[in-house]
Design a protein around this motif. Sequence first.
Motif, PDB file in Angstrom:
ATOM      1  N   ALA A  68       0.800  -1.226   0.000  1.00 21.51           N
ATOM      2  CA  ALA A  68       0.000   0.000   0.000  1.00 21.51           C
ATOM      3  C   ALA A  68       0.833   1.277   0.000  1.00 21.51           C
ATOM      4  O   ALA A  68       0.336   2.348  -0.338  1.00 21.51           O
ATOM      5  CB  ALA A  68      -0.949   0.003   1.200  1.00 21.51           C
ATOM      6  N   ALA A  69       2.112   1.173   0.363  1.00 20.39           N
ATOM      7  CA  ALA A  69       2.960   2.373   0.387  1.00 20.39           C
ATOM      8  C   ALA A  69       3.747   2.551  -0.915  1.00 20.39           C
ATOM      9  O   ALA A  69       4.481   3.520  -1.069  1.00 20.39           O
ATOM     10  CB  ALA A  69       3.936   2.310   1.564  1.00 20.39           C
ATOM     11  N   GLY A  70       3.598   1.632  -1.857  1.00 18.93           N
ATOM     12  CA  GLY A  70       4.298   1.721  -3.138  1.00 18.93           C
ATOM     13  C   GLY A  70       3.567   2.615  -4.120  1.00 18.93           C
ATOM     14  O   GLY A  70       2.583   3.271  -3.784  1.00 18.93           O
ATOM     15  N   GLY A  71       4.035   2.629  -5.365  1.00 19.81           N
ATOM     16  CA  GLY A  71       3.475   3.523  -6.374  1.00 19.81           C
ATOM     17  C   GLY A  71       2.004   3.270  -6.682  1.00 19.81           C
ATOM     18  O   GLY A  71       1.172   4.170  -6.579  1.00 19.81           O
ATOM     19  N   VAL A  72       1.660   2.042  -7.060  1.00 18.41           N
ATOM     20  CA  VAL A  72       0.260   1.717  -7.369  1.00 18.41           C
ATOM     21  C   VAL A  72      -0.572   1.785  -6.095  1.00 18.41           C
ATOM     22  O   VAL A  72      -1.719   2.243  -6.102  1.00 18.41           O
ATOM     23  CB  VAL A  72       0.141   0.328  -8.032  1.00 18.41           C
ATOM     24  CG1 VAL A  72      -1.322  -0.054  -8.238  1.00 18.41           C
ATOM     25  CG2 VAL A  72       0.861   0.310  -9.383  1.00 18.41           C
ATOM     26  N   GLY A  73       0.016   1.357  -4.975  1.00 16.55           N
ATOM     27  CA  GLY A  73      -0.700   1.374  -3.696  1.00 16.55           C
ATOM     28  C   GLY A  73      -1.144   2.769  -3.301  1.00 16.55           C
ATOM     29  O   GLY A  73      -2.322   2.996  -2.979  1.00 16.55           O
TER      30      GLY A  73
END
Length: 270
Positions: A68-73
């Motif tokens: 959830a902390a990544g780009g898509v997230g």
Amino acid sequence: VGDKVMVLARSGLWQEVVNVPVNQTFPMPEGMSFEEAAALLVNYITAYMILFDFGNLRPNQSVLIHMAAGGVGTAAIQLCKTVENVTIFGTASASKHESLKESGVAHPIDYRTMDYAEEVRKISPKGVDIVLDPLGGSDTTKAFNLLKPMGKLITYGVANLLTGQKKNLMAMAKTWWNQFSITALQLLHQNKAVCGYHLGYMDEEVELLRSVVAKLVNLYSQGKIKPKIDSVWPFDQVAEAMKQMQEKKNVGKVILVPEAPKEESKKAEN
């Protein structure tokens, strides 16, 4: 000539001069920085099409977002917030939970120390309406089992194949062996949907992508979405930039630029 544009390309963008077909270029909206533009298209197109075109996200539903902390997230969280009363579950390491809560995740879950499926069921015994699955392997099976009736699982990656610095062949074989498989008849009895998404194979869908980008630019202009930049690195620090992601320290996008901004260069010289 002279327009500021964002571009889509499957590869080859880590360089100073890039040549792409005109239909893969999109004008940048007013007030957007180049760093934001670099962080917008791939993540937000993916998140938008998963949530709305496949997921049919509606008010009062619940969504599980992995990484959830990544780009898509981070893009998916912001897009969920454009729909009324959507409950967001998000998996990420504990150090990122405060940031996730601030961005709108009701229930951050530390996948390293907890069984996220159990944690979701404690809060929502019936499960969730939509699962975004970038993991693959046995996690796709867990995702399918977490769906409510009429729920939708959208798989868009196999992050479980990538383990640590080197490709671990045993881990890859295990992920491949555990890859989720289901027949049409089983789906019939479950009242659930399984979808697969890969933006890299959408090259021909020019009009479809243009319509999605138009919606995203509109949302950006309204202040409803804003790409989250974790850090910006010049080309000569690409190894450090990759390490930032590999060690899972980033919250949002890690951006490469050809050279360090002038002010930073002066500081380094001093």
